[in-house]
Structures are given as structure tokens and as C-alpha cells.
Motif scaffolding. Structure first.
Motif, PDB file in Angstrom:
ATOM      1  N   LEU A 293      47.140  19.514  45.186  1.00  0.00           N
ATOM      2  CA  LEU A 293      46.844  20.263  43.957  1.00  0.00           C
ATOM      3  C   LEU A 293      45.598  21.116  44.134  1.00  0.00           C
ATOM      4  O   LEU A 293      45.543  22.266  43.678  1.00  0.00           O
ATOM      5  CB  LEU A 293      46.641  19.296  42.786  1.00  0.00           C
ATOM      6  CG  LEU A 293      47.797  18.353  42.456  1.00  0.00           C
ATOM      7  CD1 LEU A 293      47.459  17.525  41.220  1.00  0.00           C
ATOM      8  CD2 LEU A 293      49.087  19.128  42.234  1.00  0.00           C
ATOM      9  N   ALA A 294      44.594  20.569  44.808  1.00  0.00           N
ATOM     10  CA  ALA A 294      43.360  21.317  45.039  1.00  0.00           C
ATOM     11  C   ALA A 294      43.619  22.523  45.943  1.00  0.00           C
ATOM     12  O   ALA A 294      43.066  23.613  45.725  1.00  0.00           O
ATOM     13  CB  ALA A 294      42.302  20.405  45.657  1.00  0.00           C
ATOM     14  N   TRP A 301      43.343  30.568  42.712  1.00  0.00           N
ATOM     15  CA  TRP A 301      42.098  30.994  42.063  1.00  0.00           C
ATOM     16  C   TRP A 301      41.395  32.090  42.843  1.00  0.00           C
ATOM     17  O   TRP A 301      40.880  33.042  42.256  1.00  0.00           O
ATOM     18  CB  TRP A 301      41.178  29.778  41.890  1.00  0.00           C
ATOM     19  CG  TRP A 301      39.908  30.088  41.167  1.00  0.00           C
ATOM     20  CD1 TRP A 301      39.732  30.210  39.818  1.00  0.00           C
ATOM     21  CD2 TRP A 301      38.624  30.315  41.754  1.00  0.00           C
ATOM     22  NE1 TRP A 301      38.429  30.500  39.526  1.00  0.00           N
ATOM     23  CE2 TRP A 301      37.724  30.573  40.706  1.00  0.00           C
ATOM     24  CE3 TRP A 301      38.161  30.325  43.071  1.00  0.00           C
ATOM     25  CZ2 TRP A 301      36.371  30.835  40.927  1.00  0.00           C
ATOM     26  CZ3 TRP A 301      36.819  30.585  43.295  1.00  0.00           C
ATOM     27  CH2 TRP A 301      35.938  30.836  42.231  1.00  0.00           C
ATOM     28  N   ASP A 302      41.351  31.985  44.147  1.00  0.00           N
ATOM     29  CA  ASP A 302      40.704  33.016  44.955  1.00  0.00           C
ATOM     30  C   ASP A 302      41.307  33.007  46.347  1.00  0.00           C
ATOM     31  O   ASP A 302      40.702  32.538  47.310  1.00  0.00           O
ATOM     32  CB  ASP A 302      39.197  32.775  45.031  1.00  0.00           C
ATOM     33  CG  ASP A 302      38.412  34.065  45.265  1.00  0.00           C
ATOM     34  OD1 ASP A 302      39.052  35.090  45.558  1.00  0.00           O
ATOM     35  OD2 ASP A 302      37.169  34.047  45.154  1.00  0.00           O
ATOM     36  N   GLY A 303      42.532  33.502  46.433  1.00  0.00           N
ATOM     37  CA  GLY A 303      43.222  33.540  47.714  1.00  0.00           C
ATOM     38  C   GLY A 303      42.491  34.422  48.711  1.00  0.00           C
ATOM     39  O   GLY A 303      41.693  35.295  48.338  1.00  0.00           O
ATOM     40  N   PRO A 304      42.755  34.224  49.997  1.00  0.00           N
ATOM     41  CA  PRO A 304      41.979  34.919  51.025  1.00  0.00           C
ATOM     42  C   PRO A 304      42.233  36.412  51.111  1.00  0.00           C
ATOM     43  O   PRO A 304      41.421  37.151  51.655  1.00  0.00           O
ATOM     44  CB  PRO A 304      42.410  34.215  52.317  1.00  0.00           C
ATOM     45  CG  PRO A 304      43.777  33.693  52.024  1.00  0.00           C
ATOM     46  CD  PRO A 304      43.733  33.286  50.574  1.00  0.00           C
ATOM     47  N   VAL A 305      43.369  36.874  50.587  1.00  0.00           N
ATOM     48  CA  VAL A 305      43.694  38.303  50.607  1.00  0.00           C
ATOM     49  C   VAL A 305      44.087  38.713  49.195  1.00  0.00           C
ATOM     50  O   VAL A 305      45.053  38.194  48.646  1.00  0.00           O
ATOM     51  CB  VAL A 305      44.854  38.604  51.586  1.00  0.00           C
ATOM     52  CG1 VAL A 305      45.162  40.095  51.596  1.00  0.00           C
ATOM     53  CG2 VAL A 305      44.509  38.121  52.985  1.00  0.00           C
ATOM     54  N   ARG A 348      39.317  29.864  35.367  1.00  0.00           N
ATOM     55  CA  ARG A 348      38.821  28.501  35.546  1.00  0.00           C
ATOM     56  C   ARG A 348      39.512  27.855  36.740  1.00  0.00           C
ATOM     57  O   ARG A 348      40.721  27.918  36.882  1.00  0.00           O
ATOM     58  CB  ARG A 348      39.076  27.683  34.268  1.00  0.00           C
ATOM     59  CG  ARG A 348      38.608  26.230  34.334  1.00  0.00           C
ATOM     60  CD  ARG A 348      38.565  25.634  32.920  1.00  0.00           C
ATOM     61  NE  ARG A 348      39.829  25.808  32.235  1.00  0.00           N
ATOM     62  CZ  ARG A 348      40.822  24.905  32.233  1.00  0.00           C
ATOM     63  NH1 ARG A 348      40.670  23.765  32.885  1.00  0.00           N
ATOM     64  NH2 ARG A 348      41.928  25.129  31.563  1.00  0.00           N
ATOM     65  N   PHE A 349      38.717  27.216  37.592  1.00  0.00           N
ATOM     66  CA  PHE A 349      39.263  26.462  38.721  1.00  0.00           C
ATOM     67  C   PHE A 349      39.682  25.102  38.199  1.00  0.00           C
ATOM     68  O   PHE A 349      38.850  24.257  37.876  1.00  0.00           O
ATOM     69  CB  PHE A 349      38.206  26.329  39.822  1.00  0.00           C
ATOM     70  CG  PHE A 349      38.705  25.634  41.060  1.00  0.00           C
ATOM     71  CD1 PHE A 349      39.392  26.338  42.044  1.00  0.00           C
ATOM     72  CD2 PHE A 349      38.476  24.278  41.262  1.00  0.00           C
ATOM     73  CE1 PHE A 349      39.852  25.705  43.192  1.00  0.00           C
ATOM     74  CE2 PHE A 349      38.928  23.638  42.407  1.00  0.00           C
ATOM     75  CZ  PHE A 349      39.614  24.354  43.371  1.00  0.00           C
ATOM     76  N   ASP A 350      40.984  24.866  38.103  1.00  0.00           N
ATOM     77  CA  ASP A 350      41.506  23.664  37.467  1.00  0.00           C
ATOM     78  C   ASP A 350      42.680  23.133  38.290  1.00  0.00           C
ATOM     79  O   ASP A 350      43.796  23.645  38.204  1.00  0.00           O
ATOM     80  CB  ASP A 350      41.957  23.979  36.042  1.00  0.00           C
ATOM     81  CG  ASP A 350      42.551  22.773  35.330  1.00  0.00           C
ATOM     82  OD1 ASP A 350      42.458  21.651  35.866  1.00  0.00           O
ATOM     83  OD2 ASP A 350      43.124  22.962  34.237  1.00  0.00           O
ATOM     84  N   ILE A 351      42.424  22.114  39.084  1.00  0.00           N
ATOM     85  CA  ILE A 351      43.484  21.601  39.954  1.00  0.00           C
ATOM     86  C   ILE A 351      44.562  20.862  39.168  1.00  0.00           C
ATOM     87  O   ILE A 351      45.636  20.589  39.706  1.00  0.00           O
ATOM     88  CB  ILE A 351      42.917  20.693  41.064  1.00  0.00           C
ATOM     89  CG1 ILE A 351      42.485  19.331  40.514  1.00  0.00           C
ATOM     90  CG2 ILE A 351      41.770  21.374  41.789  1.00  0.00           C
ATOM     91  CD1 ILE A 351      42.115  18.330  41.607  1.00  0.00           C
TER      92      ILE A 351
END
Length: 421
Positions: A293-294, A301-305, A348-351
Motif C-alpha cells: 500500500l505504501a 502521490w509523486d511518481g518518478p516521471v 495528502r500522502f495516505d497509504i
């Protein structure tokens, strides 16, 4: 684990200027923009389609290979997903021949239609979930352990510079049975390939030198095959013929770059966000079922590309606006993954969020990332390495906290931590 091939390969040649700092130049090219997401959202609220080159909104330096083309950019989940899924209207070759085609060659990313399907079908089999799951123990874990052994007794580390920046690249080298003593040179040339985008001559130089090396490797593995990835690709037959060498060389060039670059960035984001919230980190540490989930939330939330491209073959209307034939279409996946119409409280970062919509961190449609399953295995092992081995790990209060930067290739440059020895 793959069987080593005994015959010698010629050494990989370094850049003509061995002191040229590839990593510093790449760092400058991707910029230091703190948070592009408010800009993405402002464009999305104004409409799904905008006539603009998104890189020029943020970057201090033009992408010389893409500058001057007829650029449009789409924002929001529905518009981005539509472009990615429609491989008949929005194609790859005419846009990526300007960039990835120059950096890597005739890679599947640059192909369309039947040619793309033919080669992708073969290459994808090497990266199916059941295949890469076996690599967790044989390839991934030894690299994680080796890197951790270098700082585990020190009580402090930079998890970006000491760990995440290196582990996926070294996994690729192990997969290809490359000499560990040459790993630093491979890393340098893998990254240098993309410097063509900034007009640096070291870009095509790195592409050429990797091509010479990989051509020799393919010949070696055909003559003396093992059970490694390159031996498989070098000897597999499609319709009674080997895969074209130029396609395999391009694939290997892209693998040593993209197979490491995007994964280290995604892993850096994952570790940074968990360590910023000690309570959340403790929950994940205590309950490993939360690890997947994380990982998925970090990718969303903030993918690398944040951005990819397609070529528009015919006049096409999206959200009431026509994208003309011949346009280069930027697909802002960063906007899609934080679209508030699809993801509640998307910033919001929410796993623990409900997962009713698939994120687009690996793109989608016919060109969805071949290496996505390997990336998840690598991220899992990298996180578990920290959870298992660094007791009472916490962000170093005496040093800056992680800062995720760039508008395009996102990652933290540093993750300074302390832990108990």
C-alpha cells in the motif's frame, strides 16, 4: 541465480573526458523546482488541453531535441488516460525519434503498431510477475545487503546517496552479469545517454560506447549462453529468427538507464514520506502487509516521471478542444495522479486511501512500462532492507529534511538519517 559466462568481454570505454561530471549536469538539467503540482492543478482546472510545452513553464534549459515542435499538453486523469490508451491515434515513433530514439536507438518505446507488439511480446515475457518475483532473492536482496553493509555500522547514512541512488542500477548490472568493478562506469554512461536532450556531446558518445559493448555481449552470449537475461534475449527466436541486434542493443541501453533511474527516484520518495511520519513508519514496520500500500501510494502521490509524450496522428477533440494532427502531446501523469475528481484529498500522502482508480505512474495503454513488476519488487526489498536492519531509524535532526525536487524527474537528492547500532 544466473550462471556466469566465462569468456571475456572487452572493457566498457569511459567517456573521452573521464572527469566530465555526468551526474552534476543531469542534476542541473532536471532543475530544482520544489512543487509543480499546484501549477499542474491550475492548468487542469482551466481545461484538459492547453497549447504549451510544459517543460518550458518550469525549466531553465530547453530540451533541444523537443524544442520548437507543435506542443500541446493534456491535464487531468480522464484526458491523460484517453491519450495513453488510444495507441492508434496517439503514437510514439514520431515524437520519441527526437529524444529516446537518439539516446537508446530502435527501442520498443519508439515503435508503434505491429512492430511494437511483436517485440514487446517477447521482451515482456522476461519481466512477468512470476519471473521477477524469483529475482527478489537471487538478484535484488544481495545488492540491498551489499550496499547496507557499507554504512550499517556507522549509525548514520544518506539513504539517497548511499542506497537508493545505486541499488536499482546495480541490480540491472547483476541481471546482465556485468563486472561489478565496472558498475560505476556503467552508471555514468547509462545516465550520460540522456544528456543529448541538453545538447551535450557526451550523450551520443555514451550511446555509441554502450552500443559497441552490448553488441559484443550479444555475440558472446550466443556463442556461450547461460541462463541470464541477455543469453535468453540473444538466443530466443521469433518466427524462426533471432531478434534484431539493433532492437536488443536499444533495449539494453534503455534498461541500464530507465531500469535504474525511475526506480531509485520512486524509492527515494517512498522512504522520505514514511520517515517524515514516524507513526506511519512504525505501523508499516510492524505490519508488512502495508508495504504494498505504501509503495502504490508513493507512486501515485509523486511518481518518478510526471510527463510523457505522444504524437497525434489525426485531428482529435478532447474536452471540447481540438488537438491537430502532427502535434506533440505532453501527457501530464503528475496531474492525472492528483486529479481531485478521481482521488479524494489528492495532495495528502495516505497509504490507506480507497483504491478505486488505477494510478498512471507507469503510464498505460499499449506502452505501459514493461519493468513495472520489477520496480515493485525492487522497491519492496529496498524498503524492507531499511525496516529490517536500521534500528530506530529517524531523519537526522541536524541536517536538512528530504526535499523532493524537479518538475519532471522527481526525487530527493538526500535522505539523511540516524539509527542505533
Amino acid at each position: 541465480m544466473a550462471t556466469a559466462v566465462k569468456s571475456e568481454l572487452p572493457p566498457l570505454e569511459d567517456l573521452d573526458d573521464p572527469d566530465f561530471d555526468v551526474f552534476a549536469v543531469e542534476r542541473t538539467m532536471r532543475g530544482d523546482y520544489d512543487d509543480p503540482y499546484p501549477v499542474f492543478e491550475e492548468y487542469r482546472k482551466q481545461g484538459a488541453v492547453h497549447k504549451l510545452e510544459l517543460n518550458e513553464v518550469f525549466a531553465k534549459h530547453h530540451d533541444v531535441e523537443m524544442h520548437g515542435l507543435n506542443h500541446y499538453t493534456v491535464f487531468g486523469y480522464d484526458a491523460c488516460n484517453r491519450v495513453l490508451m488510444d495507441g492508434e491515434t496517439f503514437t510514439n515513433y514520431e515524437v520519441f525519434k527526437h529524444s529516446l530514439g537518439k539516446s537508446f536507438g530502435r527501442t520498443v518505446t519508439v515503435m508503434d503498431g505491429e512492430e511494437h507488439q511483436r517485440f514487446r511480446k517477447v521482451l515482456q515475457k522476461a519481466f512477468l510477475p512470476n519471473v521477477v518475483a524469483r529475482w527478489g532473492d537471487s538478484l535484488v536482496q544481495p545488492v540491498v545487503d551489499r550496499l547496507m553493509s557499507r554504512f550499517i555500522e556507522k549509525g548514520e547514512a544518506d539513504l539517497a546517496d548511499d542506497y537508493t541512488h545505486h541499488f536499482p542500477f546495480q541490480i540491472i548490472y547483476s541481471m546482465l552479469l556485468l563486472d561489478p568493478d565496472e558498475s560505476a562506469r556503467f552508471h555514468k554512461l547509462a545516465v550520460a545517454q540522456l544528456l543529448s536532450q541538453g545538447g551535450y556531446p557526451q550523450g551520443p558518445e555514451a550511446t555509441e560506447k554502450l552500443g559497441v559493448f552490448f553488441r559484443a555481449m550479444l555475440e558472446q552470449r550466443r556463442q556461450n549462453p547461460g541462463d541470464d537475461l541477455v543469453s535468453h534475449l540473444a538466443t530466443v527466436e521469433v518466427d524462426g529468427q533471432y531478434l534484431d541486434d539493433d532492437v536488443l542493443i536499444a533495449f539494453l541501453r534503455q534498461l541500464v538507464n530507465a531500469g535504474g533511474d525511475t526506480t531509485y527516484r520512486a524509492t527515494g520518495v517512498l522512504l522520505a514520506k514514511l520517515l517524515e511520519d514516524p507513526n506511519l513508519y512504525a505501523r508499516v514496520c510492524a505490519d508488512r502487509s502495508l508495504v504494498p500500500l505504501a509503495i502504490e501510494e508513493a507512486l501515485r502521490w509523486d511518481g518518478p516521471v510526471t510527463l510523457t509524450y505522444r504524437y497525434c496522428k489525426r485531428d482529435t477533440e478532447i474536452d471540447g478542444k481540438v488537438i491537430p494532427a502532427g502535434a506533440v502531446v505532453g501527457v501530464c501523469m503528475g496531474s492525472a495522479n492528483r486529479d481531485p475528481t478521481k482521488f479524494e484529498d489528492p495532495n495528502r500522502f495516505d497509504i490507506f486511501r480507497k483504491r478505486t482508480v488505477r494510478h498512471l505512474a507507469f503510464a498505460g495503454g499499449p506502452h505501459i512500462c514493461i519493468g513495472q513488476h520489477l520496480a515493485r519488487v525492487e522497491m519492496t526489498r529496498a524498503l524492507e532492507g531499511v525496516l529490517d536492519n536500521l534500528r530506530n531509524v529517524r531523519l537526522d535532526p541536524a541536517k536538512p529534511w528530504p526535499k523532493i525536487i524537479s518538475h519532471f524527474m522527481r526525487s530527493p537528492d538526500h535522505i539523511f538519517v540516524r539509527f542505533d547500532v
